[in-house]
Write an enzyme that holds these catalytic residues in place. Structure first.
Site, PDB file in Angstrom:
ATOM      1  N   GLY A   1      39.502  -1.187  44.270  1.00 32.04           N
ATOM      2  CA  GLY A   1      38.733  -0.468  43.253  1.00 32.04           C
ATOM      3  C   GLY A   1      37.670  -1.369  42.658  1.00 32.04           C
TER       4      GLY A   1
ATOM      5  CB  ALA B   1      32.666  -0.104  43.372  1.00 33.68           C
TER       6      ALA B   1
ATOM      7  CD  GLN C   1      35.587   2.599  32.944  1.00 33.62           C
ATOM      8  OE1 GLN C   1      34.900   2.174  32.019  1.00 33.62           O
ATOM      9  NE2 GLN C   1      36.700   3.270  32.743  1.00 33.62           N
TER      10      GLN C   1
ATOM     11  NE  ARG D   1      47.332  15.325  35.624  1.00 36.17           N
ATOM     12  CZ  ARG D   1      48.538  15.283  35.070  1.00 36.17           C
ATOM     13  NH1 ARG D   1      48.973  14.178  34.550  1.00 36.17           N
ATOM     14  NH2 ARG D   1      49.288  16.356  35.030  1.00 36.17           N
TER      15      ARG D   1
ATOM     16  CD  GLN E   1      45.420   0.109  48.384  1.00 38.23           C
ATOM     17  OE1 GLN E   1      45.851  -0.383  47.353  1.00 38.23           O
ATOM     18  NE2 GLN E   1      44.227   0.684  48.465  1.00 38.23           N
TER      19      GLN E   1
ATOM     20  CG  ASN F   1      47.744   4.451  35.118  1.00 39.12           C
ATOM     21  OD1 ASN F   1      48.732   3.746  35.054  1.00 39.12           O
ATOM     22  ND2 ASN F   1      46.758   4.426  34.225  1.00 39.12           N
TER      23      ASN F   1
ATOM     24  CG  ASP G   1      51.483  -0.101  27.836  1.00 43.28           C
ATOM     25  OD1 ASP G   1      51.146   1.027  27.483  1.00 43.28           O
ATOM     26  OD2 ASP G   1      51.412  -0.492  29.021  1.00 43.28           O
TER      27      ASP G   1
ATOM     28  CG  HIS H   1      50.774   2.010  31.793  1.00 46.62           C
ATOM     29  ND1 HIS H   1      50.336   1.521  30.585  1.00 46.62           N
ATOM     30  CD2 HIS H   1      49.728   2.667  32.338  1.00 46.62           C
ATOM     31  CE1 HIS H   1      49.070   1.868  30.416  1.00 46.62           C
ATOM     32  NE2 HIS H   1      48.679   2.567  31.461  1.00 46.62           N
TER      33      HIS H   1
HETATM   34  P1  NAI Z   1      37.102   3.871  38.201  1.00 49.01           P
HETATM   35  O1  NAI Z   1      37.164   5.291  38.626  1.00 49.01           O
HETATM   36  O2  NAI Z   1      35.956   3.366  37.420  1.00 49.01           O
HETATM   37  O3  NAI Z   1      37.206   2.943  39.500  1.00 49.01           O
HETATM   38  C1  NAI Z   1      38.167   3.149  40.496  1.00 49.01           C
HETATM   39  C2  NAI Z   1      37.636   2.566  41.782  1.00 49.01           C
HETATM   40  O4  NAI Z   1      38.684   2.630  42.749  1.00 49.01           O
HETATM   41  C3  NAI Z   1      36.444   3.325  42.344  1.00 49.01           C
HETATM   42  O5  NAI Z   1      35.420   2.408  42.705  1.00 49.01           O
HETATM   43  C4  NAI Z   1      37.043   4.018  43.573  1.00 49.01           C
HETATM   44  O6  NAI Z   1      36.073   4.184  44.614  1.00 49.01           O
HETATM   45  C5  NAI Z   1      38.123   3.040  43.958  1.00 49.01           C
HETATM   46  N1  NAI Z   1      39.179   3.595  44.815  1.00 49.01           N
HETATM   47  C6  NAI Z   1      39.744   4.823  44.771  1.00 49.01           C
HETATM   48  N2  NAI Z   1      40.660   4.941  45.742  1.00 49.01           N
HETATM   49  C7  NAI Z   1      40.686   3.758  46.397  1.00 49.01           C
HETATM   50  C8  NAI Z   1      41.428   3.278  47.499  1.00 49.01           C
HETATM   51  N3  NAI Z   1      42.286   4.050  48.143  1.00 49.01           N
HETATM   52  N4  NAI Z   1      41.218   1.999  47.918  1.00 49.01           N
HETATM   53  C9  NAI Z   1      40.300   1.226  47.287  1.00 49.01           C
HETATM   54  N5  NAI Z   1      39.560   1.633  46.247  1.00 49.01           N
HETATM   55  C10 NAI Z   1      39.759   2.900  45.804  1.00 49.01           C
HETATM   56  O7  NAI Z   1      38.495   3.608  37.437  1.00 49.01           O
HETATM   57  P2  NAI Z   1      38.881   2.423  36.453  1.00 49.01           P
HETATM   58  O8  NAI Z   1      38.486   2.790  35.076  1.00 49.01           O
HETATM   59  O9  NAI Z   1      38.417   1.136  37.025  1.00 49.01           O
HETATM   60  O10 NAI Z   1      40.474   2.528  36.505  1.00 49.01           O
HETATM   61  C11 NAI Z   1      41.187   2.261  37.692  1.00 49.01           C
HETATM   62  C12 NAI Z   1      42.643   2.637  37.536  1.00 49.01           C
HETATM   63  O11 NAI Z   1      43.276   1.860  36.525  1.00 49.01           O
HETATM   64  C13 NAI Z   1      42.891   4.102  37.147  1.00 49.01           C
HETATM   65  O12 NAI Z   1      43.961   4.577  37.948  1.00 49.01           O
HETATM   66  C14 NAI Z   1      43.323   4.012  35.712  1.00 49.01           C
HETATM   67  O13 NAI Z   1      44.170   5.086  35.358  1.00 49.01           O
HETATM   68  C15 NAI Z   1      44.101   2.712  35.731  1.00 49.01           C
HETATM   69  N6  NAI Z   1      44.319   2.089  34.428  1.00 49.01           N
HETATM   70  C16 NAI Z   1      45.533   1.466  34.218  1.00 49.01           C
HETATM   71  C17 NAI Z   1      45.829   0.852  33.023  1.00 49.01           C
HETATM   72  C18 NAI Z   1      47.149   0.193  32.822  1.00 49.01           C
HETATM   73  O14 NAI Z   1      47.404  -0.279  31.699  1.00 49.01           O
HETATM   74  N7  NAI Z   1      48.043   0.101  33.799  1.00 49.01           N
HETATM   75  C19 NAI Z   1      44.847   0.830  31.936  1.00 49.01           C
HETATM   76  C20 NAI Z   1      43.581   1.442  32.250  1.00 49.01           C
HETATM   77  C21 NAI Z   1      43.347   2.058  33.464  1.00 49.01           C
END
Ligand code: NAI
Length: 329
Positions: A11, A13, A15, A92, A112, A131, A162, A190
């Site tokens: 992921g 690319a 945020q 989601r 993976q 998540n 958390d 989480h």
């Molecule tokens: P985002 O949508 O900005 O970036 C996700 C990236 O993952 C995208 O570039 C997408 O192309 C890529 N991606 C999707 N499927 C993929 C795969 N199979 N293989 C490789 N790359 C893939 O999302 P963001 O904001 O970076 O969040 C990422 C994840 O982290 C979300 O699932 C979010 O719910 C989770 N998260 C977890 C937290 C925690 O405390 N455990 C806290 C905040 C977010």
């Protein structure tokens, strides 16, 4: 000088990736004397954006950044990896049921986990951020166990955000600096069901529970604030937590790799003899100590009736998630 360590980030690319990669490359995760090679995985349609992030990493001229690879192939991304940060996940979408989300992610994390077990270092440290992170870690671990080779204890889910959220709420309520707070635990998933437990927290030897001295605050303010913090950030920012999530991932791996003098919360596969009644292998938030590149569960903490009831709720949610993905494993 030290040989570079290989850090795979999925992921890349996204945020969180945009907050995470620069801090890893600057040495905040593995140490200011540890060169790193970044191995960036994202979907084919995100490769151009990954190239843009790599251009910016180049433009920082980080002394510790010894190389970069961008790929859409997990086998390339996880090759010889020392650390894997699994951030990318299926979000989601509108109208998507929870079961659909679990299944979509099941497919990703099965692939993976297998690719990590086949390609990474045998003692690779894996942290799932994407998540639902506990169950995604459980899925990756299950797939990795089928391959063998890697250490099944090293597939973690991220509860550190958390933990950090709870620390600041406690610091603000007690008036004590966040750096003085020790012995916090966040049990379970989480998700809003997690149980942030400050019964053991001290500040300079004083019980923080006694300093706060407000029984209603725990249920009425503290637990809902920590549990719903992700939603509150989305509401305020229009985007989900990213910099704080990246920070928590750095904290988790840094403490695991370099050690920590304090208790830390880690989502770890429950050991068989954990003593807290958590089924073996379920990825669950537990109190841990980190030393010499390894982590150890802190055992034997008192679980009173209230704690028992809170742990039962978050455990039930994780058991339901496990049941929903069981046919894929
Ligand atoms: P985002 O949508 O900005 O970036 C996700 C990236 O993952 C995208 O570039 C997408 O192309 C890529 N991606 C999707 N499927 C993929 C795969 N199979 N293989 C490789 N790359 C893939 O999302 P963001 O904001 O970076 O969040 C990422 C994840 O982290 C979300 O699932 C979010 O719910 C989770 N998260 C977890 C937290 C925690 O405390 N455990 C806290 C905040 C977010």
């Amino acid at each position: 000088s030290k040989a570079p360590m290989r850090v795979a980030v999925t992921g890349a690319a996204g945020q969180i990736g945009y907050s995470l990669l620069f801090r890893i490359a600057s040495g905040e995760m593995l140490g200011k004397d540890q060169p790193v090679i970044l191995q960036l995985l994202d979907l084919p349609q995100a490769q151009k954006a990954v190239q843009g992030v790599m251009m910016e990493l180049d433009d920082c001229a980080f002394p510790l950044l010894a190389g970069m690879v961008a790929t859409d192939d997990p086998n390339v991304a996880f090759k010889d990896a020392d650390v894997c940060l699994l951030v990318g996940a299926r979000p989601r979408g509108p109208g998507m049921e929870r079961a659909d989300l679990l299944t979509a992610n099941g497919a990703i994390f099965t692939v993976q986990g297998k690719a990590i077990a086949e390609n990474a270092k045998e003692d690779v440290k894996v942290l799932v951020v994407g998540n639902p992170c506990n169950t995604n870690a459980y899925i990756a671990r299950s797939a990795a166990i089928k391959v063998g080779r890697t250490n099944p204890n090293n597939y973690h889910g991220m509860l550190r955000l958390d933990h950090n959220r709870a620390l600041t709420q406690l610091a603000q309520k007690s008036g004590r600096p966040v750096s003085s707070l020790k012995q916090l635990v966040v049990w379970g998933n989480h998700s809003p069901s997690m149980y942030a437990d400050y019964r053991f927290v001290t500040s300079n030897g004083d019980s923080v529970k006694n300093i706060i001295n407000d029984a209603a605050w725990n249920n009425d303010v503290f637990l809902p604030t920590v549990g719903k913090r992700g939603a509150a950030i989305i509401d305020a920012r229009g985007l989900s937590s990213a910099a704080s999530a990246a920070n928590a991932a750095i904290d988790h791996i840094r403490d695991w790799h370099l050690g920590s003098s304090e208790w830390v919360t880690m989502g770890i596969p429950a050991p068989a003899d954990n003593g807290y009644g958590i089924p073996e292998g379920l990825v669950f938030g537990f109190p841990c100590e980190c030393k010499n590149g390894t982590f150890t569960l802190i055992k034997g903490l008192e679980i009173d009736d209230y704690a028992k009831s809170k742990i039962a709720i978050t455990l039930k949610e994780l058991e339901d998630e496990r049941a929903a993905v069981a046919s894929m494993l």
